[in-house]
Design an enzyme around this catalytic site. Structure first.
Site, PDB file in Angstrom:
ATOM      1  N   GLU A  15      -0.376   1.789   0.569  1.00 35.51           N
ATOM      2  CA  GLU A  15      -1.208   2.975   0.369  1.00 35.51           C
ATOM      3  C   GLU A  15      -1.973   3.385   1.637  1.00 35.51           C
ATOM      4  OE1 GLU A  15      -2.068   2.645  -4.398  1.00 35.51           O
ATOM      5  OE2 GLU A  15      -3.201   1.341  -3.086  1.00 35.51           O
ATOM      6  N   GLY A  81      -0.783   5.523 -12.499  1.00 33.86           N
ATOM      7  CA  GLY A  81       0.080   5.788 -13.647  1.00 33.86           C
ATOM      8  C   GLY A  81      -0.271   7.159 -14.210  1.00 33.86           C
ATOM      9  N   MET A 183      -6.740   1.422 -10.905  1.00 34.43           N
ATOM     10  CA  MET A 183      -7.574   0.227 -11.000  1.00 34.43           C
ATOM     11  C   MET A 183      -8.749   0.190 -10.018  1.00 34.43           C
ATOM     12  SD  MET A 183      -4.396  -2.432 -11.672  1.00 34.43           S
ATOM     13  CE  MET A 183      -5.405  -3.860 -12.045  1.00 34.43           C
ATOM     14  N   GLU A 184      -8.984   1.271  -9.266  1.00 33.94           N
ATOM     15  CA  GLU A 184     -10.060   1.222  -8.244  1.00 33.94           C
ATOM     16  C   GLU A 184     -10.961   2.455  -8.190  1.00 33.94           C
ATOM     17  OE1 GLU A 184      -6.710   1.017  -7.250  1.00 33.94           O
ATOM     18  OE2 GLU A 184      -6.645  -1.162  -7.463  1.00 33.94           O
ATOM     19  N   ASP A 207       4.384   5.996 -11.725  1.00 25.20           N
ATOM     20  CA  ASP A 207       4.969   5.595 -13.020  1.00 25.20           C
ATOM     21  C   ASP A 207       4.178   6.318 -14.099  1.00 25.20           C
ATOM     22  OD1 ASP A 207       2.920   3.354 -12.065  1.00 25.20           O
ATOM     23  OD2 ASP A 207       2.801   3.480 -14.251  1.00 25.20           O
TER      24      ASP A 207
HETATM   25  N1  ADE Z   1      -1.361   2.111 -10.565  1.00 22.78           N
HETATM   26  C1  ADE Z   1      -0.113   2.627 -10.574  1.00 22.78           C
HETATM   27  N2  ADE Z   1       0.395   2.611 -11.814  1.00 22.78           N
HETATM   28  C2  ADE Z   1      -0.547   2.077 -12.612  1.00 22.78           C
HETATM   29  C3  ADE Z   1      -0.611   1.779 -13.990  1.00 22.78           C
HETATM   30  N3  ADE Z   1       0.409   2.053 -14.794  1.00 22.78           N
HETATM   31  N4  ADE Z   1      -1.738   1.211 -14.479  1.00 22.78           N
HETATM   32  C4  ADE Z   1      -2.769   0.940 -13.657  1.00 22.78           C
HETATM   33  N5  ADE Z   1      -2.762   1.191 -12.343  1.00 22.78           N
HETATM   34  C5  ADE Z   1      -1.662   1.749 -11.827  1.00 22.78           C
END
Ligand code: ADE
Length: 239
Positions: A15, A81, A183-184, A207
């Site tokens: 990243e 995501g 997540m951040e 995703d």
């Molecule tokens: N970062 C990329 N894809 C993710 C997901 N499905 N859940 C949490 N963080 C992500």
């Protein structure tokens, strides 16, 4: 006094690697066990760090960056995501606000994601939607739409979970009207809020936070991360 830099934080090497490769007059310093790369990107003073995944890693990195470098803006870049049927792999999402959806004191009657901010002044605050800088978000969104088309603006959900579950995805969309989960971002937004530093979160969808995510995430992360790096490079001189 030297110009205050723009801080850029990514969770994974993929990243931030394009930004680090493009950095000029680079100096690397270690604080809190993390590497902070300062220099210029597109002629703009910047400090770039890889924080590692999750909220605590992100908060440690952001707080250290704020104390050591006094950034005028902190931007969190990377992949996420997609949440909801409108968001597709390769799309970009710019946060209007972030929510830490896994912070849960609902048993005590609080809305899911409510955070409790303490202040020395005694002016404590409960907050759910962590705000992002409107000006920076607007510039990122405009550029994202002109370069790539598929760009969304709205809530990004943050939690210490890799979401690979269609039901959870639907829940996040219905509960928070979210466009992405990662997540951040929400941890960085909280640190910035507590320190009165503007922040922005720019994510590319790797995703769709569903059953396919364990396969899609490794397959599409590089492509998605390259997009955020390129976009950021184009916008930096205007931030
Ligand atoms: N970062 C990329 N894809 C993710 C997901 N499905 N859940 C949490 N963080 C992500």
């Amino acid at each position: 006094m030297a110009e205050k830099p723009i801080g850029i934080i990514g969770a994974m090497a993929t990243e931030v690697e394009a930004l680090l490769a493009a950095m000029q007059e680079e100096k690397v310093e270690e604080f809190s066990g993390l590497a902070f790369h300062s220099g210029t990107l597109e002629g703009v003073a910047c400090v770039v760090a890889e924080c590692g995944p999750g909220k605590v890693n992100a908060a440690v990195c952001a707080q250290t960056m704020v104390l050591r470098y006094s950034p005028r803006l902190v931007i969190n870049v990377g992949v996420a995501g997609g949440v909801g049927p409108q968001v597709h792999i390769g799309d970009l999402v710019v946060a209007a606000a972030c929510v830490q959806y896994d912070f849960d004191t609902t048993a005590m009657g609080d809305p899911l994601g409510t955070l409790f901010i303490r202040r020395a002044s005694g002016e404590n605050e409960d907050i759910l939607l962590l705000p992002c800088c409107e000006e920076a978000a607007g510039l990122l969104l405009k550029e994202a739409r002109s370069i790539y088309g598929g760009a969304h603006f709205g809530v990004i959900c943050t939690g210490d979970v890799f979401v690979a579950d269609a039901e959870k995805n639907q829940f996040l969309q219905e509960k928070f009207e979210a466009h992405a989960v990662e997540m951040e971002g929400g941890a960085i937004a909280q640190v910035c809020y507590m320190n009165s530093v503007p922040c922005a979160v720019l994510r590319a969808i790797s995703d769709c936070a569903n059953d396919d995510s364990p396969m899609d995430f490794p397959a599409f992360t590089k492509m998605a991360a390259e997009k955020t790096g390129k976009l950021l490079g184009a916008v930096l001189p205007r931030l």
